[in-house]
Each structure stands twice: as C-alpha cells, then as structure tokens.
Design a protein around this motif. Structure first.
Motif, PDB file in Angstrom:
ATOM      1  N   CYS A  71       2.471   1.085  15.505  1.00 45.62           N
ATOM      2  CA  CYS A  71       2.183   1.697  14.199  1.00 45.62           C
ATOM      3  C   CYS A  71       3.289   1.404  13.194  1.00 45.62           C
ATOM      4  O   CYS A  71       4.458   1.251  13.562  1.00 45.62           O
ATOM      5  N   THR A  72       2.898   1.360  11.939  1.00 47.67           N
ATOM      6  CA  THR A  72       3.866   1.353  10.846  1.00 47.67           C
ATOM      7  C   THR A  72       3.194   1.907   9.607  1.00 47.67           C
ATOM      8  O   THR A  72       1.962   2.013   9.545  1.00 47.67           O
ATOM      9  N   ALA A  73       4.001   2.280   8.638  1.00 51.07           N
ATOM     10  CA  ALA A  73       3.498   2.807   7.367  1.00 51.07           C
ATOM     11  C   ALA A  73       3.971   1.912   6.226  1.00 51.07           C
ATOM     12  O   ALA A  73       5.137   1.524   6.180  1.00 51.07           O
ATOM     13  N   ILE A  74       3.063   1.589   5.324  1.00 50.72           N
ATOM     14  CA  ILE A  74       3.367   0.785   4.146  1.00 50.72           C
ATOM     15  C   ILE A  74       3.223   1.666   2.909  1.00 50.72           C
ATOM     16  O   ILE A  74       2.157   2.236   2.673  1.00 50.72           O
ATOM     17  N   ASP A  75       4.296   1.807   2.144  1.00 48.56           N
ATOM     18  CA  ASP A  75       4.280   2.590   0.915  1.00 48.56           C
ATOM     19  C   ASP A  75       4.025   1.634  -0.250  1.00 48.56           C
ATOM     20  O   ASP A  75       4.884   0.835  -0.621  1.00 48.56           O
ATOM     21  N   VAL A  93       4.056  -6.383   0.451  1.00 50.59           N
ATOM     22  CA  VAL A  93       3.256  -5.826   1.545  1.00 50.59           C
ATOM     23  C   VAL A  93       3.530  -6.588   2.840  1.00 50.59           C
ATOM     24  O   VAL A  93       3.700  -5.992   3.912  1.00 50.59           O
ATOM     25  N   ILE A  94       3.590  -7.915   2.730  1.00 50.17           N
ATOM     26  CA  ILE A  94       3.892  -8.742   3.911  1.00 50.17           C
ATOM     27  C   ILE A  94       5.264  -8.383   4.475  1.00 50.17           C
ATOM     28  O   ILE A  94       5.447  -8.263   5.689  1.00 50.17           O
ATOM     29  N   LYS A 138      -2.716  -2.183  20.507  1.00 49.76           N
ATOM     30  CA  LYS A 138      -3.609  -1.770  19.430  1.00 49.76           C
ATOM     31  C   LYS A 138      -2.750  -1.371  18.233  1.00 49.76           C
ATOM     32  O   LYS A 138      -1.754  -0.671  18.376  1.00 49.76           O
ATOM     33  N   ILE A 139      -3.168  -1.816  17.054  1.00 50.11           N
ATOM     34  CA  ILE A 139      -2.343  -1.690  15.848  1.00 50.11           C
ATOM     35  C   ILE A 139      -2.969  -0.685  14.880  1.00 50.11           C
ATOM     36  O   ILE A 139      -4.173  -0.736  14.612  1.00 50.11           O
ATOM     37  N   ILE A 140      -2.137   0.208  14.367  1.00 53.58           N
ATOM     38  CA  ILE A 140      -2.583   1.139  13.326  1.00 53.58           C
ATOM     39  C   ILE A 140      -1.608   1.052  12.161  1.00 53.58           C
ATOM     40  O   ILE A 140      -0.394   1.198  12.343  1.00 53.58           O
ATOM     41  N   ILE A 141      -2.140   0.794  10.974  1.00 55.88           N
ATOM     42  CA  ILE A 141      -1.317   0.646   9.771  1.00 55.88           C
ATOM     43  C   ILE A 141      -1.681   1.763   8.794  1.00 55.88           C
ATOM     44  O   ILE A 141      -2.834   1.903   8.387  1.00 55.88           O
ATOM     45  N   PHE A 142      -0.695   2.563   8.449  1.00 58.86           N
ATOM     46  CA  PHE A 142      -0.867   3.647   7.487  1.00 58.86           C
ATOM     47  C   PHE A 142      -0.495   3.122   6.098  1.00 58.86           C
ATOM     48  O   PHE A 142       0.643   2.680   5.887  1.00 58.86           O
TER      49      PHE A 142
END
Length: 648
Positions: A71-75, A93-94, A138-142
C-alpha cells in the motif's frame, strides 16, 4: 485511568491521528473501507474537510499492510503547484508511486526514455512496466486530495486511467491493483461522463462519531480523574459536536486543559459552559487550529455558486430545522462539502449545536449585509469585469429576457462593449438535420457579421475573414478560424477595451453534439490561453440558457443562477420596493414585510410566481386580516387557490 497513564495520553486536534495514538475512534467507515479494499473493490470517500479522511487512510493502510497488501498513499495536492504543466504533474504522481513502493527507479532516466509518450500514458506505462512487475503482492493505492484535480484542465484523463486499470487493459496483472479515492468534491464534479470510475466504485459514507459506550472508550480514557463520570461527559461532548471528529477532539482537549471538576449530575451544565466560553464566545480568535473559519470561507467564497444562494438554503434549514435532502441539488452538495450541514435520514440539517450557535440567524443577516448582496445584473458584471467566464441557467419562466435587457443596460452605462449572439435569430428556420458543414460555415459567418456590427469593426475585419476562409479549398477549420478572428481582428481593433460576448439561448445548439463540443471547446481553449497571453483576458464570455449539457460545466465557470436576491427576514430590496409601497398604500393596517416573507417562502424568489402573487394581493378586494398569523394564512390561501386552478 491512573495519573501516570493520563500523562501519556493526548487528544489530537487537527491533522491526521498517527496510528500509534490512542484517541482514534473507529466508525462504520473504517470497517466498510477495509472490507471493500480487501475484497479488491474500488472505493471512494468524498466529504468535508477535517472529517478524519487522512486518519482513516492511515489506519486502513496499516491494517492491510499487516495482512500482506502493498500500500501507499498519493497526495494530489503535492503532485504539482498551481502553475504545473501536465508533464510535471504526472511526473509528480509517478514519483509518489516510485518512493511509496520503494521501486528505486531512476526517474530522470526513465522519464527521459519515455518522453515520446503523453503524460497520462507515461503514468500508465510506469504502472504496467515498473509497479506491477516489481511488486508481487496485491496493490492498494490511496489517492488523497482528489479535489485538486479540478485545478487543472490536463488532469481530465487521470480518473479514466484509473478506471482502465479496473477494466484490465488486457493484462491480468491489473487485477492485483485497487484504488481508493478521497477528497472534498462530488463525483459529478470529478467525472461527468456516464462510464466514470465512480460507477464501478463503492461509496464509503463517513459519518461523525456516534455515542456507544464501548466504541467511545478511546475518548473517555483521556479525561482527567476530576471527571467523575467520563462516559456521561463524552455523551454531552458528542451532543454538542454531533460527532464531528475535529470538534470532538478539541472539546475533549479543552476539558483536560480546564482542569475543572465535573461531578456526577453536572455534566450538562459544565460542558455547556465550557463550549460557550472556549469555542463559541469570540470564536474567530479562539479558532486555533483553524476549523470554523475554513467552513465559513468555503461557504462564502464558493467559486461554483453565489454565496447568496447557499445562504438562502442554509437560512431555510435554520428556520425550519431541516429540509428534504436532494442529492441532485449541486447547491445542497456544496453546502454539505462545507461541513456546515449534514444529511441524516433523507433530511438536511445543521451538523451540530456548535455550528448552529455560531452560524445563527444573526450571522446570516450580518453576512448578507456585510457582503452587500447585489442585483444579479451587477453580480454578472462584476464577475465578468474580474475576468470570470460566466453562465446563467434558468427555466423559460424566470424572466431571463428581462434580465438580459438589464445586463445590456448595465454594460452600456459602464461603457463595456458587448455583443449578443442568439443562435435562434441567426437561423430561425434551422432544423436539427441542418448541422452540416455548409451550415456551420454560414453560422460562423453570421456570428462574425454580428461581432463586426456590435463592436464597430471596420471593413478590414470582414475582408480578413473572407480572405482567410477562401484560402482553404475544402474542409475549412471554422472553429480555429473563428478563434484566430477573435484574436487577430477583434482584440487588435479594440486594443484598449475589455469586451464581452453573450451567447443567449445556448441550449438551441444542443441538437448536434459535435457542434456543441466545438463551441464549448472554443470558449475553453480561450480560457486556457489566458494563462500565457494577458491579451486574451480582455475578452470574456457569458452564456445564458435553460440548460448546459452534461459534461460542459467547466471548472472555470462561475455559476450564476436566476431569481432575485433577497433576505427572507427583510424582503424589501430595490426590486420590490414599488410593490411594498403599493401594498402599504392599499392596506394601511398590515405589515407588508410579513406578506412578502410568506410569498418568498412559497416562491423561493421565482420572479414569475412572485409577481403573480403580488398581483393577486393588489387586485384582491377583500380585507386582509390583521396580525402575523392571519397575514400568513391569507397568503397560504392565495397559493392554494392557484394550485386548485391548475388542477382544474
């Protein structure tokens, strides 16, 4: 809790609550989001600021990491500054993905090697070529702060890209990736097409903290020993805050700082006194960290709706206690995003007692007076003068024609050159099937002729149009030619003036979607050019009509709605003063303000209905009973008579 434990306990007022901090209260949204993402459902949480979205992200991400998810979070607020280019923004973003997943890609080299791709395709390729290949889990992007997408025109492809990941892109590896979106916006604002990402995503409702003795234990643990019944105190805290997370944490912290003794049975009085002295009295100076000012400013400085329209709805909620919630009302949604009101059981209510005490009727009255609510024609003029592109939507019954006359008079009195383009008058015999290439050329030529006449251009402008058009043997690019005409001829010959072009009855061109797209693209591109060329700022557009088609409510438009501006508690603006005088002259023993208030409550300021009721009052030969209740009942009877006539 012992004194030693209490010293190590603290509430968090403002900002995200760290995972290790004990004062976080789980809500239903915690469970819904966690279970949805674990099941690989795309999810979104769109709500007002300071509702705990960032804390929710941190807690959910930690749970999923513990179960083996990457997981990671993108602001998105950090992806690029206000003047960022598409290349810089998508590169931001990249970069967030690269660092968040520790991919260790040399971005300078990688971006240079893929410079041939468009910015959005570069991001897509990075996800497929780097992220999915280097991360096996499995990838989760916030994705947080999605409302920042509204600040850039070039981000329109960002959410469709995320949806394409859901659709698979013919690559089974995309089934391992899931996105969760967070922000202060509505789905309609962020994605207006019918196949948007929100249609395949799960909506997570982020409510306030609800009282449950077991669930609020993280709040009761932090209260000092001088609080004899912590559960009863927290119940009173939530009664005042409505469970709003920021205010709940702040009020708990105020209890700790006050060091007051709250004995059993005194909770109601003690907490009420604390709220009054520490939150409500002189609230602007005590609003630290800033919360109440944020609500006020979003409410009053909305770029989408005039503050008067929002105040009008809010005032009705104050007076009635609640109104029916309408998810299709964009004004109501804007109010909800301010955080000031909340939807509960199909009703729209003030979020909590603290807001109701601060943003009360006196505040509404003062705000209306201090902001000098102006006639709509002046509001449009001021917006255009400030460089806004404006549109006004109204039904055929809102006397838009009279308003257009007032706008033109206002422009004349202020020496603002303008031209009115009415598509119906240009070709009243046109049918939907006539939107062919030849007709389009004739249409633009007629518009050019109107502009030449209204702005007083000399013969050289017409010669330029005909000559330039004649240089193309076929497939004349009329849209590009028209933009060039506006730049090279209109602005050149009127180099010292600010100009306005008004498109009236704009809905009359909607029969042909391609032509509609063409017209709106001209206006959109003109707006975008203003960033790089100040000369473009001298020409603004005003669109009037009954509707704007889905997808064309562009981010830069200032929404201006029809209807008179007035305060329900003091409905005597200049527009209705002559009617007030007539009523006073005919009925000397009644208060015309009571009549006007009741009429406004029924018509909501709709000009035609308002005028009709006024006319009925003035032509009624019966006596109006004295007294407020009797006058209100009199107006109600008039309305019922109108309704019955319509039913017959």
């Amino acid at each position: 809790m012992s004194n030693e434990e209490n010293k190590n306990y603290s509430y968090k007022v403002g900002g995200s609550i760290p995972v290790e901090q004990l004062c976080y209260v789980e809500r239903q949204a915690d469970t819904d989001l966690y279970e949805g993402l674990k099941a690989r459902e795309y999810c979104y949480v769109l709500n007002a600021r300071q509702m705990g979205k960032s804390s929710l992200i941190g807690r959910t991400m930690q749970k999923l990491k513990n179960e083996g998810f990457a997981c990671t979070a993108i602001d998105l607020s950090q992806a690029g500054k206000s003047d960022a280019t598409a290349q810089n923004w998508y590169a931001g973003v990249i970069s967030g993905l690269n660092s968040g997943f520790q991919l260790k890609v040399n971005l300078k080299d990688w971006l240079g090697q893929h410079d041939y791709l468009t910015p959005v395709n570069r991001l897509k390729h990075f996800i497929e070529d780097q992220l999915l290949k280097k991360v096996a889990e499995k990838i989760i992007i916030f994705i947080d702060e999605t409302d920042h997408l509204l600040n850039f025109q070039f981000t329109d492809d960002f959410l469709p890209l995320l949806k394409s990941c859901h659709d698979g892109n013919n690559n089974p590896a995309f089934q391992r990736i899931t996105f969760a979106l967070f922000g202060v916006a509505t789905p309609y604002e962020l994605a207006q097409d019918k196949t948007n990402i929100f249609n395949i995503s799960k909506s997570i409702k982020l409510n306030g903290i609800e009282f449950d003795e077991n669930k609020v234990a993280p709040l009761t643990r932090g209260l000092p020993e001088k609080v004899e019944n912590p559960v009863a105190v927290i119940q009173q805290v939530l009664d005042w805050t409505g469970g709003q997370p920021f205010l709940t944490q702040k009020l708990c912290q105020k209890i700790v700082e006050s060091q007051i003794t709250i004995a059993v049975g005194t909770e109601v009085e003690q907490i009420e006194d604390l709220v009054q002295t520490k939150l409500i009295d002189n609230w602007e100076s005590q609003d630290q960290p800033v919360h109440l000012k944020t609500i006020r400013d979003r409410f009053l400085n909305s770029k989408k709706f005039p503050s008067h329209d929002l105040l009008k709805i809010y005032q009705k909620i104050l007076q009635q206690g609640e109104i029916v919630a309408n998810d299709n009302s964009r004004e109501q949604m804007e109010l909800r995003l301010s955080g000031l009101v909340v939807e509960k059981d199909g009703k729209l209510k003030v979020y909590n007692k603290i807001y109701e005490k601060i943003f009360n009727q006196d505040w509404v009255d003062k705000t209306l007076a201090d902001n000098n609510i102006m006639p709509i024609e002046q509001e449009i003029y001021e917006a255009l003068k400030a460089g806004e592109f404006c549109y006004m939507l109204s039904s055929p019954l809102t006397t838009k024609e009279n308003l257009l006359i007032k706008i033109q008079e206002y422009f004349k009195n202020n020496n603002i050159p303008y031209a009115v383009i009415d598509p119906i008058q240009i070709d009243s015999n046109r049918k939907a099937s006539d939107f062919d290439f030849q007709w389009r050329g004739q249409w633009y030529s007629k518009v050019v002729a109107i502009i030449e006449k209204k702005f007083g251009l000399d013969y050289r402008a017409k010669e330029w149009w005909n000559k330039t058009k004649g240089e193309y043997k076929e497939d004349v690019p009329y849209a590009c030619l028209f933009k060039k005409y506006l730049q090279c001829q209109l602005l050149h010959h009127k180099h010292d003036k600010n100009l306005v072009i008004i498109f009236d009855k704009i809905e009359s061109i909607f029969d042909d979607l391609k032509f509609t797209e063409e017209i709106f693209t001209i206006i959109r591109d003109w707006y975008e050019q203003r960033r790089n060329n100040k000369n473009y700022k001298r020409l603004t557009f005003l669109m009037l009509g009954a509707a704007i088609p889905d997808g064309y409510e562009y981010k830069y438009h200032k929404s201006i709605t029809g209807g008179w501006r007035t305060n329900l508690n003091n409905p005597s603006p200049p527009q209705v003063q002559p009617i007030v005088q007539k009523i006073e002259g005919k009925f000397r023993d009644i208060d015309p303000k009571v009549l006007l208030s009741r009429i406004w409550e029924w018509t909501n300021g709709h000009p035609v209905l308002t005028q009709k009721l006024f006319q009925l009052v003035l032509t009624d030969n019966s006596d109006i009973p004295e007294g407020q209740e009797a006058e209100v009942k009199y107006v109600d009877n008039l309305v019922q008579n109108i309704i019955q006539d319509c039913e017959v």
